[in-house]
Write a protein that holds these residues in place. Sequence first.
Motif, PDB file in Angstrom:
ATOM      1  N   UNK A 127     -29.472 -10.672  22.247  1.00 51.45           N
ATOM      2  CA  UNK A 127     -29.126  -9.259  21.652  1.00 51.45           C
ATOM      3  C   UNK A 127     -28.776  -9.276  20.121  1.00 51.45           C
ATOM      4  N   UNK A 128     -27.847 -10.239  20.025  1.00 47.75           N
ATOM      5  CA  UNK A 128     -27.361 -10.227  18.577  1.00 47.75           C
ATOM      6  C   UNK A 128     -28.497 -10.623  17.593  1.00 47.75           C
ATOM      7  N   UNK A 129     -29.266 -11.703  18.136  1.00 43.44           N
ATOM      8  CA  UNK A 129     -30.091 -12.123  17.038  1.00 43.44           C
ATOM      9  C   UNK A 129     -31.380 -11.128  16.814  1.00 43.44           C
ATOM     10  N   UNK A 130     -31.368  -9.799  17.323  1.00 43.61           N
ATOM     11  CA  UNK A 130     -32.370  -8.988  17.175  1.00 43.61           C
ATOM     12  C   UNK A 130     -31.735  -7.945  16.289  1.00 43.61           C
ATOM     13  N   UNK A 131     -30.644  -8.144  16.036  1.00 43.78           N
ATOM     14  CA  UNK A 131     -29.598  -7.149  15.165  1.00 43.78           C
ATOM     15  C   UNK A 131     -29.521  -7.602  13.549  1.00 43.78           C
ATOM     16  N   UNK A 132     -29.501  -6.657  12.537  1.00 39.19           N
ATOM     17  CA  UNK A 132     -29.386  -6.932  11.294  1.00 39.19           C
ATOM     18  C   UNK A 132     -27.667  -7.444  11.056  1.00 39.19           C
ATOM     19  N   UNK A 133     -27.310  -8.601  10.793  1.00 37.21           N
ATOM     20  CA  UNK A 133     -25.983  -8.979  10.568  1.00 37.21           C
ATOM     21  C   UNK A 133     -25.332  -8.025   9.596  1.00 37.21           C
ATOM     22  N   UNK A 134     -23.907  -7.566   9.839  1.00 33.86           N
ATOM     23  CA  UNK A 134     -23.194  -6.716   8.777  1.00 33.86           C
ATOM     24  C   UNK A 134     -23.057  -7.145   7.432  1.00 33.86           C
ATOM     25  N   UNK A 135     -23.250  -8.585   7.334  1.00 35.86           N
ATOM     26  CA  UNK A 135     -23.043  -9.055   5.759  1.00 35.86           C
ATOM     27  C   UNK A 135     -24.389  -8.917   5.078  1.00 35.86           C
ATOM     28  N   UNK A 136     -25.527  -8.550   5.825  1.00 38.78           N
ATOM     29  CA  UNK A 136     -26.800  -8.276   4.843  1.00 38.78           C
ATOM     30  C   UNK A 136     -27.095  -7.156   4.640  1.00 38.78           C
ATOM     31  N   UNK A 137     -26.156  -6.286   5.046  1.00 41.13           N
ATOM     32  CA  UNK A 137     -26.149  -4.680   4.562  1.00 41.13           C
ATOM     33  C   UNK A 137     -25.817  -4.565   3.085  1.00 41.13           C
ATOM     34  N   UNK A 150     -23.632  -4.047  16.708  1.00 38.61           N
ATOM     35  CA  UNK A 150     -23.264  -5.514  17.358  1.00 38.61           C
ATOM     36  C   UNK A 150     -22.184  -5.345  18.551  1.00 38.61           C
ATOM     37  N   UNK A 151     -21.275  -4.381  18.242  1.00 34.49           N
ATOM     38  CA  UNK A 151     -20.437  -4.011  19.592  1.00 34.49           C
ATOM     39  C   UNK A 151     -21.090  -3.656  20.672  1.00 34.49           C
ATOM     40  N   UNK A 152     -22.314  -2.703  20.351  1.00 38.80           N
ATOM     41  CA  UNK A 152     -22.874  -2.333  21.581  1.00 38.80           C
ATOM     42  C   UNK A 152     -23.796  -3.243  22.345  1.00 38.80           C
ATOM     43  N   UNK A 153     -24.086  -4.297  21.467  1.00 41.56           N
ATOM     44  CA  UNK A 153     -24.835  -5.539  22.365  1.00 41.56           C
ATOM     45  C   UNK A 153     -23.714  -6.314  23.084  1.00 41.56           C
ATOM     46  N   UNK A 154     -22.430  -6.134  22.775  1.00 41.19           N
ATOM     47  CA  UNK A 154     -21.427  -6.943  23.435  1.00 41.19           C
ATOM     48  C   UNK A 154     -21.038  -6.303  24.735  1.00 41.19           C
ATOM     49  N   UNK A 155     -21.269  -4.838  24.961  1.00 38.23           N
ATOM     50  CA  UNK A 155     -20.637  -4.185  25.903  1.00 38.23           C
ATOM     51  C   UNK A 155     -21.343  -4.866  27.295  1.00 38.23           C
TER      52      UNK A 155
END
Length: 217
Positions: A100-110, A123-128
């Motif tokens: 799930x995390x790999x499908x998301x844009x890392x915060x540092x890339x914004x 990412x927090x939503x992916x952790x729930x």
Amino acid sequence: MTDDASTPAADDTTSGAHRSVSDPAAPQPEPAARQPDPAAQRRRRRLTIAVIAGAAVVVLLVCGCLGAFAAGLGRFTRESDRERTAQARAESACRDLEKRLNRLLPPGATDSPGQRAAAIRDENAAVRPFLSDVERLRGWWDADPDDDERRGRGQYWQQLVDARSSYADALDRQVTNGEPAFFLAPRDALGRPVVDRLQHGPEECAASARRLAAPDL
């Protein structure tokens, strides 16, 4: 003459009688049967009863020991099975989290604090879902054996997510009033980084823990 003739015959008869009495080849009368000793019989009965009782006690002790051993072995087998099952489920949950995390844009890339805050919340939503799985794995994740406070690994994951949420809120304030936002990495009761705890196991969760602990990257 009659007396003289009869006297030797009588002597012969008498001496024959003496010989027949003293002759060892003659049949002897059987001795009278001995009566059993009542005291000896009672001792034998008591001994027999004691032997039987002792054997019964030994059998009961052996059966009890075998039963206790079988019960203990059964409990050990069941607990081992639960441990293996819980570990397998935890490893599967870690792999799902990483996907799930790999499908998301890392915060540092914004490009801006606002976008970074949004990426952190994604990412927090992916952790729930992972946290829900952890909550159900109480038999394996409740207590960390390396933790002096005996806190569960699930609590450390929640502590990390809470710290990230606080950072996202700080980024929103930075957008609003220019207040600088900083990520405060969570620590345990002894001041050790929580991420170090989360990387101890299972290995499938180590990469996700490192990524979540560095929301600026």
